[in-house]
Design a protein around this motif. Structure first.
Motif, PDB file in Angstrom:
ATOM      1  N   THR A   1      31.988 -60.914 -45.528  1.00  0.00           N
ATOM      2  CA  THR A   1      33.411 -60.876 -45.196  1.00  0.00           C
ATOM      3  C   THR A   1      33.898 -62.287 -44.898  1.00  0.00           C
ATOM      4  OG1 THR A   1      33.036 -60.522 -42.830  1.00  0.00           O
ATOM      5  CG2 THR A   1      33.195 -58.556 -44.226  1.00  0.00           C
ATOM      6  N   THR A   2      35.196 -62.479 -45.008  1.00  0.00           N
ATOM      7  CA  THR A   2      35.802 -63.761 -44.672  1.00  0.00           C
ATOM      8  C   THR A   2      37.248 -63.531 -44.285  1.00  0.00           C
ATOM      9  OG1 THR A   2      36.112 -66.050 -45.413  1.00  0.00           O
ATOM     10  CG2 THR A   2      36.618 -64.321 -46.995  1.00  0.00           C
ATOM     11  N   GLN A   3      37.790 -64.432 -43.487  1.00  0.00           N
ATOM     12  CA  GLN A   3      39.174 -64.365 -43.032  1.00  0.00           C
ATOM     13  C   GLN A   3      39.965 -65.469 -43.715  1.00  0.00           C
ATOM     14  OE1 GLN A   3      39.813 -62.052 -40.509  1.00  0.00           O
ATOM     15  NE2 GLN A   3      41.914 -62.489 -39.931  1.00  0.00           N
ATOM     16  N   VAL A   4      41.070 -65.094 -44.369  1.00  0.00           N
ATOM     17  CA  VAL A   4      41.935 -66.048 -45.040  1.00  0.00           C
ATOM     18  C   VAL A   4      43.384 -65.626 -44.822  1.00  0.00           C
ATOM     19  CG1 VAL A   4      42.679 -67.007 -47.254  1.00  0.00           C
ATOM     20  CG2 VAL A   4      40.260 -66.705 -46.803  1.00  0.00           C
ATOM     21  N   ALA A   5      44.204 -66.546 -44.384  1.00  0.00           N
ATOM     22  CA  ALA A   5      45.646 -66.306 -44.226  1.00  0.00           C
ATOM     23  C   ALA A   5      45.934 -65.067 -43.375  1.00  0.00           C
ATOM     24  CB  ALA A   5      46.310 -66.170 -45.595  1.00  0.00           C
ATOM     25  N   GLY A   6      45.109 -64.849 -42.367  1.00  0.00           N
ATOM     26  CA  GLY A   6      45.318 -63.714 -41.488  1.00  0.00           C
ATOM     27  C   GLY A   6      44.825 -62.396 -42.032  1.00  0.00           C
ATOM     28  N   LEU A   7      44.188 -62.389 -43.196  1.00  0.00           N
ATOM     29  CA  LEU A   7      43.669 -61.173 -43.825  1.00  0.00           C
ATOM     30  C   LEU A   7      42.154 -61.243 -43.886  1.00  0.00           C
ATOM     31  CD1 LEU A   7      46.165 -61.078 -46.828  1.00  0.00           C
ATOM     32  CD2 LEU A   7      46.289 -59.638 -44.786  1.00  0.00           C
ATOM     33  N   ARG A   8      41.507 -60.074 -43.714  1.00  0.00           N
ATOM     34  CA  ARG A   8      40.039 -60.040 -43.799  1.00  0.00           C
ATOM     35  C   ARG A   8      39.635 -59.396 -45.124  1.00  0.00           C
ATOM     36  NH1 ARG A   8      35.565 -61.245 -41.301  1.00  0.00           N
ATOM     37  NH2 ARG A   8      36.832 -62.251 -39.702  1.00  0.00           N
ATOM     38  N   PHE A   9      38.736 -60.094 -45.838  1.00  0.00           N
ATOM     39  CA  PHE A   9      38.243 -59.657 -47.133  1.00  0.00           C
ATOM     40  C   PHE A   9      36.749 -59.359 -47.040  1.00  0.00           C
ATOM     41  CE2 PHE A   9      41.931 -62.207 -47.908  1.00  0.00           C
ATOM     42  CZ  PHE A   9      42.554 -61.654 -49.015  1.00  0.00           C
ATOM     43  N   ALA A  10      36.325 -58.365 -47.811  1.00  0.00           N
ATOM     44  CA  ALA A  10      34.904 -58.083 -47.989  1.00  0.00           C
ATOM     45  C   ALA A  10      34.656 -57.917 -49.478  1.00  0.00           C
ATOM     46  CB  ALA A  10      34.491 -56.819 -47.242  1.00  0.00           C
ATOM     47  N   GLY A  11      33.463 -58.306 -49.928  1.00  0.00           N
ATOM     48  CA  GLY A  11      33.208 -58.188 -51.355  1.00  0.00           C
ATOM     49  C   GLY A  11      31.738 -58.203 -51.689  1.00  0.00           C
ATOM     50  N   THR A  12      31.459 -57.818 -52.910  1.00  0.00           N
ATOM     51  CA  THR A  12      30.095 -57.876 -53.429  1.00  0.00           C
ATOM     52  C   THR A  12      30.152 -58.132 -54.921  1.00  0.00           C
ATOM     53  OG1 THR A  12      27.947 -56.777 -53.351  1.00  0.00           O
ATOM     54  CG2 THR A  12      29.803 -55.426 -54.020  1.00  0.00           C
ATOM     55  N   GLY A  13      29.129 -58.810 -55.434  1.00  0.00           N
ATOM     56  CA  GLY A  13      29.084 -59.111 -56.848  1.00  0.00           C
ATOM     57  C   GLY A  13      28.654 -57.917 -57.682  1.00  0.00           C
ATOM     58  N   ASP A  14      28.898 -58.020 -58.969  1.00  0.00           N
ATOM     59  CA  ASP A  14      28.467 -56.977 -59.889  1.00  0.00           C
ATOM     60  C   ASP A  14      26.935 -56.938 -59.889  1.00  0.00           C
ATOM     61  OD1 ASP A  14      27.845 -55.476 -62.352  1.00  0.00           O
ATOM     62  OD2 ASP A  14      29.982 -55.714 -62.780  1.00  0.00           O
TER      63      ASP A  14
ATOM     64  N   VAL B   1      50.791 -61.973 -58.111  1.00  0.00           N
ATOM     65  CA  VAL B   1      51.000 -62.523 -56.777  1.00  0.00           C
ATOM     66  C   VAL B   1      51.146 -61.341 -55.824  1.00  0.00           C
ATOM     67  CG1 VAL B   1      52.521 -63.865 -55.271  1.00  0.00           C
ATOM     68  CG2 VAL B   1      52.073 -64.632 -57.616  1.00  0.00           C
ATOM     69  N   LEU B   2      50.261 -61.280 -54.844  1.00  0.00           N
ATOM     70  CA  LEU B   2      50.249 -60.189 -53.871  1.00  0.00           C
ATOM     71  C   LEU B   2      51.011 -60.624 -52.628  1.00  0.00           C
ATOM     72  CD1 LEU B   2      46.434 -59.321 -54.098  1.00  0.00           C
ATOM     73  CD2 LEU B   2      48.302 -58.381 -55.484  1.00  0.00           C
ATOM     74  N   HIS B   3      51.935 -59.796 -52.177  1.00  0.00           N
ATOM     75  CA  HIS B   3      52.729 -60.085 -50.982  1.00  0.00           C
ATOM     76  C   HIS B   3      52.275 -59.163 -49.852  1.00  0.00           C
ATOM     77  CE1 HIS B   3      55.937 -62.466 -53.105  1.00  0.00           C
ATOM     78  NE2 HIS B   3      55.455 -61.778 -54.125  1.00  0.00           N
ATOM     79  N   PHE B   4      51.848 -59.756 -48.748  1.00  0.00           N
ATOM     80  CA  PHE B   4      51.411 -58.997 -47.577  1.00  0.00           C
ATOM     81  C   PHE B   4      52.372 -59.234 -46.420  1.00  0.00           C
ATOM     82  CE2 PHE B   4      47.605 -59.495 -50.095  1.00  0.00           C
ATOM     83  CZ  PHE B   4      46.898 -58.320 -49.904  1.00  0.00           C
ATOM     84  N   ASP B   5      52.602 -58.191 -45.646  1.00  0.00           N
ATOM     85  CA  ASP B   5      53.379 -58.325 -44.412  1.00  0.00           C
ATOM     86  C   ASP B   5      52.522 -59.078 -43.399  1.00  0.00           C
ATOM     87  OD1 ASP B   5      54.403 -57.774 -41.740  1.00  0.00           O
ATOM     88  OD2 ASP B   5      55.706 -56.301 -42.702  1.00  0.00           O
ATOM     89  N   PRO B   6      52.969 -60.236 -42.921  1.00  0.00           N
ATOM     90  CA  PRO B   6      52.125 -61.000 -42.000  1.00  0.00           C
ATOM     91  C   PRO B   6      51.890 -60.308 -40.665  1.00  0.00           C
ATOM     92  CG  PRO B   6      54.301 -61.995 -42.199  1.00  0.00           C
ATOM     93  CD  PRO B   6      54.237 -60.916 -43.231  1.00  0.00           C
ATOM     94  N   ALA B   7      52.756 -59.370 -40.286  1.00  0.00           N
ATOM     95  CA  ALA B   7      52.588 -58.680 -39.000  1.00  0.00           C
ATOM     96  C   ALA B   7      51.611 -57.523 -39.107  1.00  0.00           C
ATOM     97  CB  ALA B   7      53.949 -58.191 -38.493  1.00  0.00           C
ATOM     98  N   THR B   8      51.778 -56.695 -40.153  1.00  0.00           N
ATOM     99  CA  THR B   8      50.928 -55.500 -40.285  1.00  0.00           C
ATOM    100  C   THR B   8      49.712 -55.728 -41.173  1.00  0.00           C
ATOM    101  OG1 THR B   8      52.142 -54.669 -42.208  1.00  0.00           O
ATOM    102  CG2 THR B   8      52.986 -54.078 -40.026  1.00  0.00           C
ATOM    103  N   ARG B   9      49.714 -56.839 -41.951  1.00  0.00           N
ATOM    104  CA  ARG B   9      48.646 -57.175 -42.905  1.00  0.00           C
ATOM    105  C   ARG B   9      48.583 -56.182 -44.061  1.00  0.00           C
ATOM    106  NH1 ARG B   9      43.452 -58.623 -39.211  1.00  0.00           N
ATOM    107  NH2 ARG B   9      43.125 -56.402 -39.529  1.00  0.00           N
ATOM    108  N   ALA B  10      49.639 -55.427 -44.255  1.00  0.00           N
ATOM    109  CA  ALA B  10      49.682 -54.443 -45.333  1.00  0.00           C
ATOM    110  C   ALA B  10      50.309 -55.053 -46.585  1.00  0.00           C
ATOM    111  CB  ALA B  10      50.492 -53.222 -44.907  1.00  0.00           C
ATOM    112  N   LEU B  11      49.815 -54.646 -47.740  1.00  0.00           N
ATOM    113  CA  LEU B  11      50.412 -55.049 -49.003  1.00  0.00           C
ATOM    114  C   LEU B  11      51.788 -54.400 -49.126  1.00  0.00           C
ATOM    115  CD1 LEU B  11      49.896 -56.483 -51.805  1.00  0.00           C
ATOM    116  CD2 LEU B  11      49.205 -54.217 -52.634  1.00  0.00           C
ATOM    117  N   VAL B  12      52.811 -55.200 -49.466  1.00  0.00           N
ATOM    118  CA  VAL B  12      54.159 -54.649 -49.585  1.00  0.00           C
ATOM    119  C   VAL B  12      54.706 -54.749 -51.004  1.00  0.00           C
ATOM    120  CG1 VAL B  12      54.749 -55.026 -47.173  1.00  0.00           C
ATOM    121  CG2 VAL B  12      55.185 -56.835 -48.837  1.00  0.00           C
ATOM    122  N   ALA B  13      54.229 -55.696 -51.789  1.00  0.00           N
ATOM    123  CA  ALA B  13      54.754 -55.838 -53.147  1.00  0.00           C
ATOM    124  C   ALA B  13      53.782 -56.650 -53.986  1.00  0.00           C
ATOM    125  CB  ALA B  13      56.126 -56.511 -53.145  1.00  0.00           C
TER     126      ALA B  13
END
Length: 465
Positions: free
Chosen positions: A306-319, A422-434
């Motif tokens: 996992t990593t934190q970027v721009a107030g968002l937390r991401f998790a991932g794994t390779g193929d 381009v993914l737009h996230f609400d900076p307060a709720t961290r939810a994708l909005v558009a």
């Protein structure tokens, strides 16, 4: 038979008259616009913005479309708008009133022109008052039917989902701020005002006036399946600057074979001024992953990291598979089971994360189902076409090929467009909005389309992009 001919003459004359002489010129806020009606089976509203492109909005169904041509901008009024001298409430009120007035004027002029043309045509051709009366009645009926279709299919909320076609450099200004996607559809005057502001800002920019920035969302650039196409990274650099994105997210298949020669062409990623999140695709080797991990701004996500970027937390794994060349033989279901196990391991990592994960990154859609219900958003690629589905509260988005399926298209392959978002996230709720879905025509072409999609537009069923 005579009656049919009368109706045909009257309606033909009415249509030609409306197309040729039905336009009106009106001020909408600081913008001087020409409004006209054109024949179009799909209807809609088309805003021409010479010389940079056009906006299309699915505001209603046919048989007539509204065409709006921006002719001029009142520069003193534009300066007042851009400097904040014009209160927002006044702009919303004035633009809404201007639009309603312009549409009324267009409807009245088109109706008058159609009736007059129908009557004159029948008078000249048939020289019979009864034919004139029948012709006028037919035109009136046609106008009423057209108005009924427009009223029944009116979709004012479509102005929150514009499609832009034209020069890439102007897309951010014209598609507008992400908050427009969250606007109450009943209060669309706010979006009309924003559109007037965006057009004004664009023309003011062309006139070297100062510009303002909305900055209402956290923006990330998402790419996938570049497959060695250098044109994709040129596009990435342009979009990072123009959209002021906070990070780039790459869901894999940067190369075709994962060789050292291919890896070296990824060196330019280090020059990007933002973090670069990456997960391995089935065409990317362990050497490719190691090469990217050594670049200072790249964060490789693998094995549930996992990593934190721009107030968002991401998790991932390779193929879990490295299949640069299609296997000659494979046990039925073996690949699907392997991909599912990788998705399950990532889901466990998401559940075990001490902080909630906002976005999960995988390469193949077959890895995503175990994540449904565990994370709000899953991003993947692999299939080279845009798709979406919502399951158990999780929105899964699949990217097209940001490299146009790579350089293989030069060897007799089908030319594909470059697709990025381009993914737009609400900076307060961290939810994708558009999501701004950006499509750039392939090699040798310059056509660019940007479509704004509110997150609510992604349905529960599988969609082909």
């Amino acid at each position: 038979m005579h009656g049919v001919l009368v109706v045909a003459v009257a309606c033909t004359a009415a249509v030609l008259a409306v197309l040729g002489a039905g336009a009106v010129h009106r001020d909408v806020g600081p913008v001087r616009a020409r409004l006209s009606l054109v024949l179009a089976s799909g209807g809609g509203t088309h805003v021409a913005l010479p010389p940079v492109g056009r906006l299309t909005m699915d505001t209603h169904s046919g048989p007539l479309a509204l065409r709006v041509g921006v002719q001029d901008v009142d520069l003193p009024a534009a300066r007042g708008l851009l400097t904040g001298a014009v209160p927002r409430e006044d702009l919303v009120r004035d633009v809404g009133a201007d639009v309603r007035s312009a549409l009324r004027a267009l409807a009245l002029r088109s109706t008058a022109v159609a009736l007059l043309a129908g009557a004159l045509a029948c008078a000249v051709v048939f020289r019979d008052p009864r034919a004139v009366a029948v012709g006028v009645a037919a035109v009136l009926a046609g106008l009423a039917a057209t108005g009924a279709v427009v009223a029944a299919t009116a979709r004012p909320q479509a102005i929150t989902r514009p499609t832009y076609t034209g020069l890439l450099a102007q897309a951010p200004a014209l598609v507008g701020a992400a908050r427009n996607a969250r606007t109450d559809f009943g209060a669309y005057s706010e979006r009309l005002a924003q559109l007037a502001s965006d057009v004004t800002r664009l023309y003011a920019r062309l006139q070297a006036l100062p510009e303002t920035s909305t900055g209402d969302s956290t923006r990330l650039l998402w790419i996938s399946d570049v497959h060695n196409n250098p044109q994709a990274y040129s596009l990435v650099r342009t979009l990072v600057a123009q959209y002021d994105v906070r990070a780039v997210v790459d869901t894999g298949d940067s190369t075709d074979l994962g060789t050292d020669v291919e890896n070296r062409q990824l060196a330019g990623i280090a020059d990007l001024p933002v973090p670069y999140l990456w997960v391995r695709g089935n065409h990317d080797s362990a050497a490719t992953q190691a090469y990217l991990a050594a670049l200072p701004n790249v964060r490789v996500l693998d094995d549930g990291a996992t990593t934190q970027v721009a107030g968002l937390r991401f998790a991932g794994t390779g193929d879990p598979r490295f299949t640069p060349v299609k296997r000659l033989q494979e046990a039925p279901g073996a690949a699907a089971a392997e991909l599912a196990r990788a998705g399950q391991a990532l889901a466990r990592a998401v559940d075990d994360s001490p902080e909630p994960v906002d976005v999960a990154l995988v390469h193949e859609p077959a890895m995503a189902p175990p994540l449904h219900g565990h994370v709000p958003l899953v991003l993947d690629g692999h299939v080279h076409e845009r798709r979406s589905r919502t399951r158990e509260g999780t929105l899964e988005l699949t990217q097209g090929s940001s490299g146009g399926a790579g350089l293989r298209m030069l060897d007799g392959g089908r030319t594909r467009p470059l697709e990025v978002s381009v993914l737009h996230f609400d900076p307060a709720t961290r939810a994708l909005v558009a999501v701004d879905e950006i499509t750039v025509a392939g090699l040798g072409e310059q056509r660019v389309v940007v479509e704004r999609r509110p997150v609510s537009s992604y349905g529960s069923a599988q969609e082909a992009g």
